[in-house]
Design a protein around this motif. Sequence first.
Motif, PDB file in Angstrom:
ATOM      1  N   PHE A  44       0.866  -1.174   0.000  1.00 24.71           N
ATOM      2  CA  PHE A  44       0.000   0.000   0.000  1.00 24.71           C
ATOM      3  C   PHE A  44       0.901   1.222   0.000  1.00 24.71           C
ATOM      4  O   PHE A  44       1.740   1.366   0.884  1.00 24.71           O
ATOM      5  CB  PHE A  44      -0.904  -0.003   1.242  1.00 24.71           C
ATOM      6  CG  PHE A  44      -1.997  -1.037   1.184  1.00 24.71           C
ATOM      7  CD1 PHE A  44      -3.266  -0.705   0.743  1.00 24.71           C
ATOM      8  CD2 PHE A  44      -1.750  -2.342   1.562  1.00 24.71           C
ATOM      9  CE1 PHE A  44      -4.278  -1.654   0.687  1.00 24.71           C
ATOM     10  CE2 PHE A  44      -2.749  -3.300   1.515  1.00 24.71           C
ATOM     11  CZ  PHE A  44      -4.013  -2.960   1.079  1.00 24.71           C
ATOM     12  N   TRP A  45       0.734   2.101  -0.977  1.00 27.75           N
ATOM     13  CA  TRP A  45       1.664   3.208  -1.192  1.00 27.75           C
ATOM     14  C   TRP A  45       0.926   4.434  -1.729  1.00 27.75           C
ATOM     15  O   TRP A  45      -0.259   4.362  -2.054  1.00 27.75           O
ATOM     16  CB  TRP A  45       2.737   2.776  -2.187  1.00 27.75           C
ATOM     17  CG  TRP A  45       2.190   2.633  -3.581  1.00 27.75           C
ATOM     18  CD1 TRP A  45       1.414   1.606  -4.060  1.00 27.75           C
ATOM     19  CD2 TRP A  45       2.312   3.570  -4.640  1.00 27.75           C
ATOM     20  NE1 TRP A  45       1.062   1.849  -5.371  1.00 27.75           N
ATOM     21  CE2 TRP A  45       1.592   3.046  -5.745  1.00 27.75           C
ATOM     22  CE3 TRP A  45       2.947   4.794  -4.764  1.00 27.75           C
ATOM     23  CZ2 TRP A  45       1.510   3.712  -6.955  1.00 27.75           C
ATOM     24  CZ3 TRP A  45       2.862   5.451  -5.981  1.00 27.75           C
ATOM     25  CH2 TRP A  45       2.151   4.905  -7.056  1.00 27.75           C
ATOM     26  N   VAL A  53       2.883 -13.428  -5.987  1.00 25.69           N
ATOM     27  CA  VAL A  53       2.291 -12.292  -6.685  1.00 25.69           C
ATOM     28  C   VAL A  53       2.640 -11.036  -5.888  1.00 25.69           C
ATOM     29  O   VAL A  53       2.375 -10.960  -4.692  1.00 25.69           O
ATOM     30  CB  VAL A  53       0.763 -12.441  -6.809  1.00 25.69           C
ATOM     31  CG1 VAL A  53       0.139 -11.178  -7.378  1.00 25.69           C
ATOM     32  CG2 VAL A  53       0.424 -13.647  -7.670  1.00 25.69           C
ATOM     33  N   PHE A  54       3.247 -10.083  -6.544  1.00 21.45           N
ATOM     34  CA  PHE A  54       3.603  -8.794  -5.941  1.00 21.45           C
ATOM     35  C   PHE A  54       2.618  -7.757  -6.466  1.00 21.45           C
ATOM     36  O   PHE A  54       2.637  -7.423  -7.647  1.00 21.45           O
ATOM     37  CB  PHE A  54       5.031  -8.392  -6.321  1.00 21.45           C
ATOM     38  CG  PHE A  54       6.098  -9.170  -5.607  1.00 21.45           C
ATOM     39  CD1 PHE A  54       6.802  -8.591  -4.553  1.00 21.45           C
ATOM     40  CD2 PHE A  54       6.388 -10.477  -5.962  1.00 21.45           C
ATOM     41  CE1 PHE A  54       7.785  -9.301  -3.880  1.00 21.45           C
ATOM     42  CE2 PHE A  54       7.367 -11.199  -5.301  1.00 21.45           C
ATOM     43  CZ  PHE A  54       8.067 -10.614  -4.253  1.00 21.45           C
ATOM     44  N   ALA A  55       1.759  -7.295  -5.569  1.00 19.21           N
ATOM     45  CA  ALA A  55       0.716  -6.351  -5.960  1.00 19.21           C
ATOM     46  C   ALA A  55       0.936  -5.009  -5.267  1.00 19.21           C
ATOM     47  O   ALA A  55       1.559  -4.943  -4.204  1.00 19.21           O
ATOM     48  CB  ALA A  55      -0.643  -6.917  -5.583  1.00 19.21           C
ATOM     49  N   LYS A  56       0.411  -3.962  -5.887  1.00 17.97           N
ATOM     50  CA  LYS A  56       0.520  -2.611  -5.328  1.00 17.97           C
ATOM     51  C   LYS A  56      -0.873  -1.981  -5.317  1.00 17.97           C
ATOM     52  O   LYS A  56      -1.643  -2.171  -6.253  1.00 17.97           O
ATOM     53  CB  LYS A  56       1.466  -1.755  -6.168  1.00 17.97           C
ATOM     54  CG  LYS A  56       2.907  -2.251  -6.144  1.00 17.97           C
ATOM     55  CD  LYS A  56       3.823  -1.423  -7.006  1.00 17.97           C
ATOM     56  CE  LYS A  56       4.189  -0.100  -6.429  1.00 17.97           C
ATOM     57  NZ  LYS A  56       5.040  -0.072  -5.261  1.00 17.97           N
ATOM     58  N   VAL A  57      -1.141  -1.251  -4.224  1.00 12.39           N
ATOM     59  CA  VAL A  57      -2.389  -0.503  -4.109  1.00 12.39           C
ATOM     60  C   VAL A  57      -2.037   0.960  -3.884  1.00 12.39           C
ATOM     61  O   VAL A  57      -1.384   1.302  -2.894  1.00 12.39           O
ATOM     62  CB  VAL A  57      -3.260  -1.019  -2.939  1.00 12.39           C
ATOM     63  CG1 VAL A  57      -4.479  -0.112  -2.748  1.00 12.39           C
ATOM     64  CG2 VAL A  57      -3.688  -2.461  -3.168  1.00 12.39           C
ATOM     65  N   ASP A  58      -2.469   1.807  -4.810  1.00 10.04           N
ATOM     66  CA  ASP A  58      -2.290   3.251  -4.679  1.00 10.04           C
ATOM     67  C   ASP A  58      -3.360   3.754  -3.706  1.00 10.04           C
ATOM     68  O   ASP A  58      -4.549   3.766  -4.036  1.00 10.04           O
ATOM     69  CB  ASP A  58      -2.435   3.915  -6.054  1.00 10.04           C
ATOM     70  CG  ASP A  58      -2.264   5.421  -6.015  1.00 10.04           C
ATOM     71  OD1 ASP A  58      -2.317   6.027  -4.917  1.00 10.04           O
ATOM     72  OD2 ASP A  58      -2.090   6.006  -7.092  1.00 10.04           O
TER      73      ASP A  58
END
Length: 123
Positions: free
Chosen positions: A25-26, A51-56
Amino acid sequence: MATIDITGETFGSTVEGNDIVLVDFWAGWCQPCLRFAPTYSASSEKHDDVVFAKVDTEAEQQLSAEANITSIPTLMAFREKVLVFSQPGALNPSQLEEVITAVKALDMTEVHAAVAAQKAEKN
């Protein structure tokens, strides 16, 4: 495997459809987030089984609120649909590697039993 962006619409299916999912989370204005991004991306290239996920957090405020994100960056790790790690703060490469190794080493039979016991206690 490259990192993927997930949203409130894809979060559940991403966690449910994969064995191990890390979620960063970024926000674009967050300097620690921006410093952590290359570490996270490099690690994604080494672990094809994760799995490398990102949440804006700016774009996904509802999802961030539902995940109780109060500080960024926050890293969450899910294994077999269970949240097994959550910690705010940027990690260095060796710390991130330690988290991934620990998540992979978990005895998920024990974890699922503990989750079931907690649910039974609440009822």
